[in-house]
Design a protein around this motif. Structure first.
Motif, PDB file in Angstrom:
ATOM      1  N   THR A 117       0.827  -1.197   0.000  1.00  0.00           N
ATOM      2  CA  THR A 117       0.000   0.000   0.000  1.00  0.00           C
ATOM      3  C   THR A 117       0.867   1.255   0.000  1.00  0.00           C
ATOM      4  OG1 THR A 117      -1.729  -1.179   1.138  1.00  0.00           O
ATOM      5  CG2 THR A 117      -1.825   1.198   1.219  1.00  0.00           C
ATOM      6  N   PHE A 118       1.915   1.274   0.805  1.00  0.00           N
ATOM      7  CA  PHE A 118       2.789   2.447   0.798  1.00  0.00           C
ATOM      8  C   PHE A 118       3.478   2.590  -0.555  1.00  0.00           C
ATOM      9  CE2 PHE A 118       2.206   2.749   5.389  1.00  0.00           C
ATOM     10  CZ  PHE A 118       2.090   4.120   5.505  1.00  0.00           C
ATOM     11  N   SER A 226      -7.787   2.573   4.001  1.00  0.00           N
ATOM     12  CA  SER A 226      -7.571   3.662   4.954  1.00  0.00           C
ATOM     13  C   SER A 226      -6.326   4.473   4.620  1.00  0.00           C
ATOM     14  CB  SER A 226      -7.546   3.159   6.398  1.00  0.00           C
ATOM     15  OG  SER A 226      -6.590   2.168   6.561  1.00  0.00           O
ATOM     16  N   ILE A 227      -5.312   3.859   3.996  1.00  0.00           N
ATOM     17  CA  ILE A 227      -4.106   4.637   3.674  1.00  0.00           C
ATOM     18  C   ILE A 227      -4.242   5.336   2.323  1.00  0.00           C
ATOM     19  CG2 ILE A 227      -1.624   4.518   3.236  1.00  0.00           C
ATOM     20  CD1 ILE A 227      -1.487   2.385   5.380  1.00  0.00           C
TER      21      ILE A 227
ATOM     22  N   ALA B 229      -3.905   9.098   7.547  1.00  0.00           N
ATOM     23  CA  ALA B 229      -4.362   8.106   8.522  1.00  0.00           C
ATOM     24  C   ALA B 229      -3.520   8.150   9.789  1.00  0.00           C
ATOM     25  CB  ALA B 229      -4.316   6.712   7.909  1.00  0.00           C
ATOM     26  N   ALA B 233       1.826   8.169   7.389  1.00  0.00           N
ATOM     27  CA  ALA B 233       1.232   8.559   6.112  1.00  0.00           C
ATOM     28  C   ALA B 233       1.561  10.022   5.805  1.00  0.00           C
ATOM     29  CB  ALA B 233      -0.277   8.350   6.143  1.00  0.00           C
TER      30      ALA B 233
END
Lengths: 283, 367
Positions: A117-118, A226-227, B229, B233
């Motif tokens: 995700t990152f 969420s990210i 978040a 982030a």
């Protein structure tokens, strides 16, 4: 023969250890969860539909439900469109190519969802890979906003769920008797006709189980939405987390979980019916 | 003929299965028995072991490389660390108050203030030889654990794209930065603090946040690229050049800057915000004395000095520690001086409304 009578061949007994485990750690907590969703407020006795009323009474919550469903459908379709050809190629591949493809298909499963995700944050950003490439090629004048959007989440989820679509399809393609294809060809069927009339219908069970997996896991995933979505786009799992952990509103969180569960079950049952029809068609 | 073979085949198949199944079942029950047995024998060495929580990131790193080695060096016991956010820690304690999963927790002041106080036990200052050295402003009047280290929230910015450093919280609202600002949501201590600060600057305060919501709707939301978040982030967003401005902790910003990121930090003229996380001993902890010794180790000059230096940069609670480097440059030579540039929010006024505000905030910012 004596031994087989001693351990009487009742197959269901084999599932007992797992059944015991699941009842203790899954069915019982699920029952408690469902029961608590009918509480009026935390700690208040009595049965009430207040939590469900609260959920559907608020337009924001209804939007979250619809968005989650749409995300599930979009990601499932995208995975199917991208995954089917890969599965098809994989099933036909020989020798070293099969090994290479196996590795490539499984690659996304080998890193954690958080890391991937990152990675997507880096790719989807305004100065990320996608925008730089499109700007450099002159396709775009202004960078498009992908991070913190629904589309961004859908793109990242598609990559993350893709193996779960490919693997079941591969399994069903490799079960196809190659003589069927030869028969179709000898009867004058072209490549496309053979594909649509023979191969695709025979792989429907694989397609359906892939869709089931991808849909169920997409609508219940937490980290990526969420990210990539940031706090501005909410889906059902983020809403559940917010209510259960942040706001400590257990009954409402339980009600949202129950609604999500019903949504997933509806889709599962719908697809299972389809799957049975497709099996009937194959026979 | 073929049916006959099938029947025989099936019979053999089943008997093998049945044996296998019975074996598995026996194995599982043995395993279950073994598990039940070991849990009773485990309770004896618990006395010398502490289970503690901390926040992920710099705090966890500080615990693992400084605090825990300093504590275990005196051969007082062993420590296992669980990284977790404040609200989750409180939720876990609430779920099993009689046999709590942790001995010492690290909580932000907001969640601690909101939590039922019977989950914790006050710490007697006679057990804390370093208590005298703690800055009075960071001690609890009710006898709870004192602040462990202060985090200063100000404005982080990208010096490459922001030509003149921001001076005020209002700079986050400047239309010049449309779509180039981020912040954490109100479910984080940082996000709530910033919103309350906006309310304070516009006629509201800890108990009345209405003006901050008006500001959010009319001026802040158009500037927001997104709601981050968590602080990780936020770091990624700066790194990707996605945002120019965001409220952020000084300690996180310095460590990003030292990694070569284009990022800097200022205290706004209205004052930065001081976040005061504190360690607390959990009620019904197996060994309160050992837990107190752990708190004491955290407040010692040696550990606090390490905490105020690279790569952690928390403001020390121990007033004998002098600030140096970037910390001194931004905030002054002592924590006492730094606190004059920072605002201490009253969380007992914020907490009664906080859950409503979190829900409202999340709805207001929906894209």
């Amino acid at each position: 023969m004596k031994a087989s009578q001693l351990f009487s061949p009742k197959e269901w007994q084999l599932a007992l250890p797992l059944a015991f485990f699941l009842h203790l750690f899954y069915v019982a907590p699920l029952a408690i969860l469902l029961a608590s969703s009918f509480q009026q407020a935390p700690g208040v006795a009595g049965v009430s539909l207040a939590q469900y009323g609260n959920f559907f009474g608020d337009a924001v919550n209804r939007d979250v439900l619809v968005d989650t469903f749409i995300l599930g459908v979009q990601v499932t379709l995208a995975c199917l469109i991208f995954g089917y050809p890969v599965a098809y190629i994989y099933a036909r591949a020989v020798g070293i190519w099969k090994t290479i493809l196996t590795f490539l298909i499984l690659l996304p499963l080998l890193t954690s969802a958080v890391v991937r995700t990152f990675g997507w944050v880096v790719i989807l950003g305004k100065q990320g890979l996608v925008n730089s490439a499109l700007l450099g090629l002159g396709v775009l004048q202004e960078p498009v906003k992908l991070l913190f959007t629904h589309h961004g989440v859908a793109i990242a989820m598609t990559q993350i769920q893709l193996p779960l679509m490919i693997l079941p399809i591969v399994a069903s393609i490799s079960q196809i008797d190659s003589r069927l294809l030869a028969a179709s060809a000898s009867l004058g069927g072209g490549a496309w006709r053979t594909f649509w009339k023979v191969v695709f219908p025979l792989t429907l069970p694989g397609v359906i189980s892939g869709c089931l997996l991808v849909f169920a896991l997409t609508v219940s995933s937490f980290v990526t939405p969420s990210i990539i979505g940031g706090g501005q786009i909410m889906y059902m799992p983020t809403l559940i987390y917010q209510q259960a952990v942040v706001l400590l509103n257990g009954p409402f969180a339980a009600a949202i979980s129950a609604i999500l569960l019903v949504m997933v079950l509806t889709v599962v049952i719908g697809l299972s019916v389809l799957s049975q029809r497709s099996r009937a068609y194959i026979r | 003929m073929s049916t006959y073979i099938q029947i025989v085949g099936r019979g053999q198949y089943l008997s093998r299965r049945a044996v296998l199944g019975a074996g598995l079942f026996a194995g599982t029950s043995l395993l279950l028995k073994a598990c039940a047995g070991s849990s009773t024998s485990q309770s004896s060495p618990v006395g010398k072991q502490l289970v503690i929580t901390t926040f992920a990131g710099s705090w966890e790193q500080f615990y693992r490389s400084e605090l825990i080695p300093a504590f275990t060096a005196n051969d007082q016991g062993t420590v296992s660390v669980i990284p977790m956010v404040s609200l989750e820690q409180v939720a876990k304690l609430k779920a099993s108050p009689q046999s709590p999963p942790f001995d010492v927790v690290l909580l932000d002041e907001g969640p601690f203030d909101a939590a039922p106080k019977d989950l914790f036990q006050p710490v007697s200052s006679s057990l804390l030889s370093n208590y005298e050295q703690v800055l009075p402003a960071l001690k609890s009047k009710q006898g709870w654990g004192p602040t462990t280290g202060v985090q200063a929230v100000g404005i982080a910015y990208n010096p490459k794209t922001v030509s003149s450093p921001p001076t005020s919280w209002n700079d986050l609202l400047d239309p010049h930065y449309r779509g180039r600002v981020s912040m954490q949501g109100m479910k984080t201590t940082q996000g709530t603090s910033v919103m309350v600060q906006f309310a304070r600057m516009n006629g509201g305060g800890e108990a009345n946040i209405e003006s901050a919501f008006t500001l959010l709707r009319e001026q802040l939301k158009p500037n927001l690229a997104g709601i981050a978040a968590n602080s990780g982030a936020l770091a990624t967003l700066f790194q990707q050049g996605e945002i120019d401005l965001a409220p952020h902790d000084l300690n996180n910003v310095i460590s990003l800057k030292e990694k070569g990121l284009d990022i800097d930090w200022v205290v706004p003229q209205e004052g930065g915000i001081a976040l005061r996380p504190a360690q607390q001993i959990v009620a019904n902890a197996a060994n309160p004395e050992l837990a107190a010794a752990f708190l004491n180790a955290a407040l010692s000059q040696e550990v606090q000095t390490a905490m105020a230096a690279a790569p952690y940069y928390f403001l020390p609670a121990n007033q004998t520690v002098k600030l140096s480097g970037i910390l001194a440059e931004k905030l002054g030579s002592t924590t006492e001086e730094a606190l004059t540039k920072l605002i201490l929010l009253d969380w007992s006024l914020i907490n009664p409304n906080r859950t409503k505000w979190i829900e409202r905030f999340d709805k207001e910012v929906q894209a």
